[in-house]
Scaffold this motif. Structure first.
Motif, PDB file in Angstrom:
ATOM      1  N   VAL A 113      -5.641 -15.914 -22.748  1.00 47.31           N
ATOM      2  CA  VAL A 113      -5.738 -17.207 -22.066  1.00 47.31           C
ATOM      3  C   VAL A 113      -6.909 -17.057 -21.102  1.00 47.31           C
ATOM      4  CG1 VAL A 113      -4.638 -18.892 -20.562  1.00 47.31           C
ATOM      5  CG2 VAL A 113      -3.284 -17.676 -22.284  1.00 47.31           C
ATOM      6  N   ILE A 114      -7.918 -17.898 -21.291  1.00 49.91           N
ATOM      7  CA  ILE A 114      -9.189 -17.713 -20.592  1.00 49.91           C
ATOM      8  C   ILE A 114      -9.401 -18.833 -19.583  1.00 49.91           C
ATOM      9  CG2 ILE A 114     -11.683 -17.469 -20.924  1.00 49.91           C
ATOM     10  CD1 ILE A 114     -10.809 -16.769 -23.955  1.00 49.91           C
ATOM     11  N   PHE A 115      -9.648 -18.440 -18.341  1.00 49.88           N
ATOM     12  CA  PHE A 115      -9.954 -19.371 -17.258  1.00 49.88           C
ATOM     13  C   PHE A 115     -11.424 -19.168 -16.891  1.00 49.88           C
ATOM     14  CE2 PHE A 115      -5.478 -18.429 -17.021  1.00 49.88           C
ATOM     15  CZ  PHE A 115      -4.865 -19.624 -16.692  1.00 49.88           C
ATOM     16  N   GLU A 116     -12.238 -20.191 -17.131  1.00 50.01           N
ATOM     17  CA  GLU A 116     -13.654 -20.085 -16.805  1.00 50.01           C
ATOM     18  C   GLU A 116     -13.968 -20.992 -15.613  1.00 50.01           C
ATOM     19  OE1 GLU A 116     -16.416 -19.315 -20.285  1.00 50.01           O
ATOM     20  OE2 GLU A 116     -14.906 -20.584 -21.218  1.00 50.01           O
ATOM     21  N   CYS A 117     -14.704 -20.456 -14.672  1.00 46.69           N
ATOM     22  CA  CYS A 117     -14.997 -21.206 -13.445  1.00 46.69           C
ATOM     23  C   CYS A 117     -16.400 -20.868 -12.960  1.00 46.69           C
ATOM     24  CB  CYS A 117     -13.973 -20.854 -12.367  1.00 46.69           C
ATOM     25  SG  CYS A 117     -13.983 -19.107 -11.907  1.00 46.69           S
ATOM     26  N   PHE A 120     -18.840 -18.751  -7.754  1.00 36.87           N
ATOM     27  CA  PHE A 120     -18.345 -18.674  -6.379  1.00 36.87           C
ATOM     28  C   PHE A 120     -16.816 -18.717  -6.302  1.00 36.87           C
ATOM     29  CE2 PHE A 120     -18.414 -23.301  -6.934  1.00 36.87           C
ATOM     30  CZ  PHE A 120     -17.246 -23.687  -6.292  1.00 36.87           C
ATOM     31  N   ALA A 121     -16.182 -19.221  -7.373  1.00 40.41           N
ATOM     32  CA  ALA A 121     -14.721 -19.392  -7.343  1.00 40.41           C
ATOM     33  C   ALA A 121     -13.965 -18.266  -8.055  1.00 40.41           C
ATOM     34  CB  ALA A 121     -14.356 -20.731  -7.983  1.00 40.41           C
ATOM     35  N   THR A 122     -14.691 -17.254  -8.547  1.00 37.67           N
ATOM     36  CA  THR A 122     -14.066 -16.208  -9.367  1.00 37.67           C
ATOM     37  C   THR A 122     -12.889 -15.526  -8.674  1.00 37.67           C
ATOM     38  OG1 THR A 122     -16.204 -15.758 -10.403  1.00 37.67           O
ATOM     39  CG2 THR A 122     -14.478 -14.110 -10.698  1.00 37.67           C
ATOM     40  N   GLU A 123     -13.139 -14.943  -7.517  1.00 38.85           N
ATOM     41  CA  GLU A 123     -12.083 -14.219  -6.797  1.00 38.85           C
ATOM     42  C   GLU A 123     -10.946 -15.154  -6.406  1.00 38.85           C
ATOM     43  OE1 GLU A 123     -11.587 -11.022  -6.283  1.00 38.85           O
ATOM     44  OE2 GLU A 123     -13.382 -10.582  -7.458  1.00 38.85           O
ATOM     45  N   HIS A 124     -11.315 -16.366  -6.037  1.00 40.95           N
ATOM     46  CA  HIS A 124     -10.310 -17.345  -5.625  1.00 40.95           C
ATOM     47  C   HIS A 124      -9.366 -17.657  -6.785  1.00 40.95           C
ATOM     48  CE1 HIS A 124      -8.613 -20.619  -3.273  1.00 40.95           C
ATOM     49  NE2 HIS A 124      -8.746 -21.403  -4.325  1.00 40.95           N
ATOM     50  N   PHE A 138     -10.839  -9.973 -14.381  1.00 40.77           N
ATOM     51  CA  PHE A 138     -12.195 -10.446 -14.630  1.00 40.77           C
ATOM     52  C   PHE A 138     -12.662  -9.816 -15.942  1.00 40.77           C
ATOM     53  CE2 PHE A 138     -16.887 -10.497 -13.559  1.00 40.77           C
ATOM     54  CZ  PHE A 138     -16.999 -11.875 -13.668  1.00 40.77           C
ATOM     55  N   TYR A 139     -13.362 -10.575 -16.778  1.00 43.35           N
ATOM     56  CA  TYR A 139     -13.637 -10.127 -18.143  1.00 43.35           C
ATOM     57  C   TYR A 139     -14.429  -8.818 -18.200  1.00 43.35           C
ATOM     58  CZ  TYR A 139     -18.594 -11.513 -18.313  1.00 43.35           C
ATOM     59  OH  TYR A 139     -19.947 -11.599 -18.114  1.00 43.35           O
ATOM     60  N   LYS A 140     -15.251  -8.537 -17.182  1.00 39.45           N
ATOM     61  CA  LYS A 140     -16.026  -7.289 -17.176  1.00 39.45           C
ATOM     62  C   LYS A 140     -15.131  -6.063 -16.966  1.00 39.45           C
ATOM     63  CE  LYS A 140     -20.559  -9.095 -15.858  1.00 39.45           C
ATOM     64  NZ  LYS A 140     -21.650  -9.058 -14.861  1.00 39.45           N
ATOM     65  N   ASP A 141     -13.950  -6.280 -16.414  1.00 44.17           N
ATOM     66  CA  ASP A 141     -13.008  -5.180 -16.191  1.00 44.17           C
ATOM     67  C   ASP A 141     -11.955  -5.099 -17.293  1.00 44.17           C
ATOM     68  OD1 ASP A 141     -14.266  -4.679 -13.719  1.00 44.17           O
ATOM     69  OD2 ASP A 141     -13.072  -6.244 -12.760  1.00 44.17           O
ATOM     70  N   LEU A 142     -12.120  -5.927 -18.327  1.00 43.06           N
ATOM     71  CA  LEU A 142     -11.079  -6.069 -19.346  1.00 43.06           C
ATOM     72  C   LEU A 142     -10.842  -4.792 -20.145  1.00 43.06           C
ATOM     73  CD1 LEU A 142      -9.096  -8.011 -20.683  1.00 43.06           C
ATOM     74  CD2 LEU A 142     -10.933  -8.755 -22.193  1.00 43.06           C
ATOM     75  N   LYS A 143     -11.915  -4.073 -20.477  1.00 44.45           N
ATOM     76  CA  LYS A 143     -11.760  -2.863 -21.298  1.00 44.45           C
ATOM     77  C   LYS A 143     -10.881  -1.830 -20.599  1.00 44.45           C
ATOM     78  CE  LYS A 143     -14.970  -1.735 -24.108  1.00 44.45           C
ATOM     79  NZ  LYS A 143     -16.216  -1.284 -24.770  1.00 44.45           N
ATOM     80  N   ILE A 154      -2.988 -11.716 -22.562  1.00 42.61           N
ATOM     81  CA  ILE A 154      -3.798 -11.238 -21.446  1.00 42.61           C
ATOM     82  C   ILE A 154      -4.548 -12.427 -20.857  1.00 42.61           C
ATOM     83  CG2 ILE A 154      -5.736  -9.762 -20.773  1.00 42.61           C
ATOM     84  CD1 ILE A 154      -4.899  -7.811 -22.930  1.00 42.61           C
ATOM     85  N   TYR A 155      -4.520 -12.526 -19.536  1.00 38.01           N
ATOM     86  CA  TYR A 155      -5.178 -13.623 -18.819  1.00 38.01           C
ATOM     87  C   TYR A 155      -6.531 -13.131 -18.293  1.00 38.01           C
ATOM     88  CZ  TYR A 155      -0.591 -15.789 -19.110  1.00 38.01           C
ATOM     89  OH  TYR A 155       0.591 -16.324 -19.579  1.00 38.01           O
ATOM     90  N   VAL A 156      -7.581 -13.848 -18.683  1.00 41.63           N
ATOM     91  CA  VAL A 156      -8.945 -13.427 -18.380  1.00 41.63           C
ATOM     92  C   VAL A 156      -9.655 -14.500 -17.558  1.00 41.63           C
ATOM     93  CG1 VAL A 156     -11.154 -12.714 -19.372  1.00 41.63           C
ATOM     94  CG2 VAL A 156      -9.018 -12.151 -20.553  1.00 41.63           C
ATOM     95  N   VAL A 157     -10.391 -14.065 -16.537  1.00 42.77           N
ATOM     96  CA  VAL A 157     -11.201 -14.985 -15.740  1.00 42.77           C
ATOM     97  C   VAL A 157     -12.669 -14.698 -16.029  1.00 42.77           C
ATOM     98  CG1 VAL A 157     -11.845 -15.736 -13.415  1.00 42.77           C
ATOM     99  CG2 VAL A 157      -9.454 -15.181 -13.939  1.00 42.77           C
ATOM    100  N   LYS A 158     -13.408 -15.754 -16.328  1.00 40.99           N
ATOM    101  CA  LYS A 158     -14.839 -15.634 -16.640  1.00 40.99           C
ATOM    102  C   LYS A 158     -15.609 -16.676 -15.844  1.00 40.99           C
ATOM    103  CE  LYS A 158     -16.574 -15.496 -20.597  1.00 40.99           C
ATOM    104  NZ  LYS A 158     -16.956 -16.121 -21.883  1.00 40.99           N
ATOM    105  N   ASN A 159     -16.938 -16.518 -15.844  1.00 45.15           N
ATOM    106  CA  ASN A 159     -17.810 -17.543 -15.259  1.00 45.15           C
ATOM    107  C   ASN A 159     -18.449 -18.338 -16.385  1.00 45.15           C
ATOM    108  OD1 ASN A 159     -18.877 -15.001 -12.992  1.00 45.15           O
ATOM    109  ND2 ASN A 159     -17.343 -16.560 -12.605  1.00 45.15           N
ATOM    110  N   PHE A 160     -18.700 -19.628 -16.146  1.00 44.94           N
ATOM    111  CA  PHE A 160     -19.442 -20.406 -17.133  1.00 44.94           C
ATOM    112  C   PHE A 160     -20.734 -20.917 -16.517  1.00 44.94           C
ATOM    113  CE2 PHE A 160     -16.380 -23.693 -15.490  1.00 44.94           C
ATOM    114  CZ  PHE A 160     -17.304 -24.532 -14.880  1.00 44.94           C
TER     115      PHE A 160
END
Length: 253
Positions: A113-117, A120-124, A138-143, A154-160
């Motif tokens: 489940v991917i949340f893209e924002c 500036f709002a990533t950590e929030h 955060f997707y860079k820490d996913l591995k 798995i819930y993933v936060v990304k930037n768009f």
């Protein structure tokens, strides 16, 4: 398109296969609209395409368009809970990898489940999800995260990117604005994001094929975003495997 009778006839003709031959489509338009000139028929067909009623599948074949079932407000309703009471303004594009992985032959052993924002709002966003009991990463820490996480979802936060093809909220409401990516963005992402590419691997051409058959694809949007993500050649290669006729379709648009 105002002529509802014309739309109904086209839908009836294509009911069994979702496709309609170009010659047959043009005859229907000519008959129903009482027009004979070729350029006038083309204008009506072009309007039908712009209204997302039909789309070109190949040079001599059109497709009756459908909307991906996940692109409905009720699919987002369950996610509003995670951001309840938030007063900070930002956009969150939410999508579930199962929306498109269901078109593969195999059932993936993971679901994202991917949340893209915005950046500036990533950590929030990560913190808001954690407040609701969701361990998002955060997707860079996913591995690293995946080594210790055995959950099915798995819930993933990304930037768009600001110009990424997502559905934009017309009304600027206070607080987070939940939306979804366009289908074209998801198609590019599954060959661009390593965690999605690894999960779907050789199934991607088949998924592309199923999506092209079933839904409206804006090839201009698809290829423009693929270029932005430096994946144009990979997307083109996958498209050719999925629908060898797609090049003729966009060449004669």
């Amino acid at each position: 398109m105002k002529n509802r009778k014309l739309i109904v006839i086209i839908e009836e003709k294509a009911k069994k296969s979702d496709f309609i031959a170009k010659d047959e489509l043009f005859k229907i338009v000519s008959s129903q609209m009482k027009i004979k000139e070729q350029h006038e028929i083309y204008m009506v067909v072009d309007e039908l395409c712009k209204d997302n009623i039909i789309s070109k599948y190949s040079f001599n074949k059109y497709k009756i368009n459908n909307i991906l079932p996940s692109f409905k407000k009720k699919m987002l309703d369950k996610y509003f809970f995670y951001f309840e009471g938030d007063v900070i303004d930002y956009d969150v594009s939410v999508w579930d990898s199962s929306w498109i992985s269901k078109y593969s032959h195999l059932i993936p052993n993971k679901n994202f489940v991917i949340f893209e924002c915005q950046k500036f709002a990533t950590e929030h966003v990560i913190n808001k999800l954690k407040e609701k009991g969701i361990s998002a990463v955060f997707y860079k820490d996913l591995k690293t995260f995946s080594k210790y996480n055995t959950d099915r979802t798995i819930y993933v936060v990304k930037n768009f990117n600001e110009d990424a093809p997502i559905y934009r909220c017309k009304k600027k409401e206070e607080g987070p604005r939940l939306t979804q990516p366009k289908l074209e963005k998801m198609m590019v992402d599954i060959v661009s994001d390593s965690f999605l590419d690894e999960m779907l691997s050789n199934e991607i051409p088949h998924i592309y094929s199923e999506l092209i058959k079933r839904y409206s694809i804006n090839y201009s949007t698809l290829l423009r975003y693929a270029t932005k993500r430096n994946r144009q050649q990979k997307v083109l290669s996958t498209l050719k495997k999925a629908n060898p006729e797609f090049e003729r379709a966009i060449r004669y648009d």
